[in-house]
Enzyme design. Sequence first.
Site, PDB file in Angstrom:
ATOM      1  CG  ASN A 161       5.020  12.067 -12.818  1.00 46.76           C
ATOM      2  OD1 ASN A 161       4.850  11.639 -11.627  1.00 46.76           O
ATOM      3  ND2 ASN A 161       5.771  11.238 -13.533  1.00 46.76           N
ATOM      4  N   GLY A 162       6.021  14.432 -10.537  1.00 49.24           N
ATOM      5  CA  GLY A 162       7.251  14.542  -9.952  1.00 49.24           C
ATOM      6  C   GLY A 162       7.433  15.552  -8.765  1.00 49.24           C
ATOM      7  NE  ARG A 186       2.979   7.402 -14.376  1.00 44.44           N
ATOM      8  CZ  ARG A 186       3.984   7.048 -14.334  1.00 44.44           C
ATOM      9  NH1 ARG A 186       4.558   5.679 -14.610  1.00 44.44           N
ATOM     10  NH2 ARG A 186       5.061   7.971 -13.865  1.00 44.44           N
ATOM     11  CG  HIS A 191      15.271 -15.722  18.884  1.00 42.22           C
ATOM     12  ND1 HIS A 191      15.860 -15.755  20.072  1.00 42.22           N
ATOM     13  CD2 HIS A 191      15.447 -16.491  17.944  1.00 42.22           C
ATOM     14  CE1 HIS A 191      16.593 -16.964  19.854  1.00 42.22           C
ATOM     15  NE2 HIS A 191      16.514 -17.160  18.435  1.00 42.22           N
ATOM     16  CB  CYS A 242       1.077  12.323 -11.091  1.00 42.83           C
ATOM     17  SG  CYS A 242       1.077  12.929  -9.315  1.00 42.83           S
ATOM     18  CD  GLU A 295       6.124 -10.474  -3.432  1.00 44.67           C
ATOM     19  OE1 GLU A 295       6.699  -9.320  -2.900  1.00 44.67           O
ATOM     20  OE2 GLU A 295       5.344  -9.983  -4.164  1.00 44.67           O
ATOM     21  CD  GLU A 350       2.098  -4.500  -2.502  1.00 40.89           C
ATOM     22  OE1 GLU A 350       2.678  -3.660  -2.883  1.00 40.89           O
ATOM     23  OE2 GLU A 350       1.965  -5.515  -2.794  1.00 40.89           O
ATOM     24  CD1 TRP A 362      -0.145   7.531  -4.916  1.00 43.77           C
ATOM     25  CD2 TRP A 362       1.568   8.821  -4.304  1.00 43.77           C
ATOM     26  NE1 TRP A 362       0.329   6.972  -3.697  1.00 43.77           N
ATOM     27  CE2 TRP A 362       1.554   7.528  -3.436  1.00 43.77           C
ATOM     28  CE3 TRP A 362       2.715   9.472  -4.394  1.00 43.77           C
ATOM     29  CZ2 TRP A 362       2.316   7.474  -2.540  1.00 43.77           C
ATOM     30  CZ3 TRP A 362       3.711   9.435  -3.370  1.00 43.77           C
ATOM     31  CH2 TRP A 362       3.435   8.372  -2.435  1.00 43.77           C
ATOM     32  CE  LYS A 405       2.347  -8.356  -3.860  1.00 40.76           C
ATOM     33  NZ  LYS A 405       3.395  -8.110  -4.053  1.00 40.76           N
ATOM     34  CE  LYS A 425       2.586  -2.750 -11.564  1.00 37.41           C
ATOM     35  NZ  LYS A 425       2.781  -3.500 -10.555  1.00 37.41           N
TER      36      LYS A 425
HETATM   37  C1  G6P Z   1       5.904   0.246  -5.492  1.00 38.65           C
HETATM   38  C2  G6P Z   1       4.691  -0.538  -5.590  1.00 38.65           C
HETATM   39  C3  G6P Z   1       5.244  -2.157  -5.350  1.00 38.65           C
HETATM   40  C4  G6P Z   1       6.458  -2.336  -6.195  1.00 38.65           C
HETATM   41  C5  G6P Z   1       7.755  -1.322  -5.986  1.00 38.65           C
HETATM   42  C6  G6P Z   1       8.820  -1.490  -6.966  1.00 38.65           C
HETATM   43  O1  G6P Z   1       6.005   0.335  -4.119  1.00 38.65           O
HETATM   44  O2  G6P Z   1       3.383  -0.605  -5.016  1.00 38.65           O
HETATM   45  O3  G6P Z   1       4.205  -3.034  -5.701  1.00 38.65           O
HETATM   46  O4  G6P Z   1       7.045  -3.540  -5.812  1.00 38.65           O
HETATM   47  O5  G6P Z   1       7.094  -0.030  -6.140  1.00 38.65           O
HETATM   48  O6  G6P Z   1       8.469  -1.336  -8.109  1.00 38.65           O
HETATM   49  P1  G6P Z   1       9.313  -1.528  -9.186  1.00 38.65           P
HETATM   50  O7  G6P Z   1       8.647  -1.009 -10.589  1.00 38.65           O
HETATM   51  O8  G6P Z   1      10.571  -0.876  -9.095  1.00 38.65           O
HETATM   52  O9  G6P Z   1       9.745  -2.873  -9.167  1.00 38.65           O
END
Ligand code: G6P
Length: 586
Positions: A100-101, A27, A486, A2, A463, A470, A74, A467, A581
């Site tokens: 937050n937390g 956040r 397989h 948050c 990766e 997400e 969040w 993407k 994020k």
């Molecule tokens: C969250 C985000 C991802 C990110 C991950 C790691 O899950 O949605 O996009 O890759 O955190 O974040 P960091 O800040 O530790 O790289």
Amino acid sequence: MCSIIGYLGDISATKILVSGLKRMEYRGYDSAGVATFADSQIRVKKGVGRVEQVNISTNLQTLPGNIGIGHTRWATHGGVNETNAHPHLSSSGQIAIVHNGIIDNYKELKEILQNRKYFFKSETDSEIIANLLQYHYDTTKDIRLSIIKTVNELKGDYSFVAVFPDGTLGAARFHEPLIVGVGKNGYFISSDVLGFIEHADDVIYPDNGEIVIVNFNGIELFDFTGMPVRHQITKISKEFADAYKGDYAHFTLKEIFEQPLTVLRAGENTRKELESFANAIKDAKQLYITGSGTSYNAALVAKHLFLKYGKKKIETIISSEARFYPDYFDKQSVLIALSQSGESADVIEAVKIAKNNGSSIFSIINSMTSSLAQISSISVGLNCGPEIGVAATKSFTSQLSVIYKIADMICDTQIEFDLQKISSSMNKVLGSHLEIQKVARDIKHASDIYIIGRGIHYPIALEAALKLKELTYIHAEGLPGGELKHGPLALMDSNSFVIAVNPNDSTYMDTLTSAREIKARGAKIIGISDIPSDVYNYWIEIPKTNESSYPFVEIIPIQILAYYAALEKDTDPDYPRNLAKSVTVK
Ligand code: G6P
């Protein structure tokens, strides 16, 4: 997860709080709210949705006063609804908090407080802080003491800001970020400097386990035992000026387009740290590397690189799994932690486990004032500026840049990579973004997308899948092409889209063969390659480079594809549903 913010000064609080919250929405963004203090009264407005929606629906701007707190949520405890949104008031309404937390012992504390006739409205763990502060304030009539007593009873990881009955702001930090801004119009207490970037250049970074009290007499900092602490006021780095999207429609697009520059800047200011980092790795008996999400995918590239060019074995560990394998770590081991934010709770937990077992911690981080930076022996900065889009883009290629630089310092075989050339290849791919947009139009109805890649391109396939998931909410899966037979081949039919990450290097023929096998089952193939092939239904051209440099270049078209497909699907690329994020909860 948050974001929290507090303001006390000489201008209207809501304006400042609302603009700060908008900047910190990365956040968490399922609900938002603000509380202000004026005429000896605390008033709260909150609701479900993004800050702007809540601002419009509840008329946040009408809240009076120059003191206030704000929050974007969040959800972790309790559904997404107005009651669970922050700020939370104590049952008498005299104290309001934003948090937050996670408070681990909230159930026990709730029961005790209920027996003392303090009442709760929400399902959140956060509301406990408001009533616990109120209880200690009722018994001591002392703000300082009530915060100290409260933090000594709370278990969990948290940062909070509270407004007290006389308008004093009180805040505490325990394993969650909290930053104080000092500007000409007042004080700011926030999860991120982005919360007050427009209003203050001077900042104080309280340490873990510290309390901040702000009123019109000034600011006071002390630890959880009540001992005063002193901190230097530092200037915010100029790089935060990048926190504006400028002419770009979205932060994600801006961050994708920044990459030709940010790959060059990665690790730039930290040559000495890079060398110490490389030396420590060179001597390590056992090497581990950890991260979450995108950062973990960068870790997989590192594993490949160190083995191929330096004959150095690195074990990769998904951060959230580390708790199940504490025996990995001992005094002989070095753990490299990768994290854009430096605040991901899973990464911090993995690091703590390793540290408790005597391992050395080295980290590669974008936010150099983060918790991870504080617990690492050496940290190297990505230096890519704030990344606001929830899906990581430029931080990934900057992580690669730093990893390559370190690998280059310790590997016996020379790694062919020239960041200037990589940067101009990235620019070329970006130049074809409108072509890629056309492909995005066609994949928008896909229910499944598979991405294949071999060798060093397999982490890129992972990766790419991340993407696409997400940003587009389409099911996407990264696979090493050889694994198709397989199992996954059973899934391929005319409804499937397959992206072949297929540059012209040692993996080329293997991946092309896999693509052919898939095409024979009716799937449509999107080839990402420097050479065309009749196998591809769509060819996205990337410039020719050397094998080790391709990862930087081949991820770009996939980021663009995911971005445009998100637009086609009318989803918000900056703020994907259910995600945040900086995931600071486990
Ligand atoms: C969250 C985000 C991802 C990110 C991950 C790691 O899950 O949605 O996009 O890759 O955190 O974040 P960091 O800040 O530790 O790289």
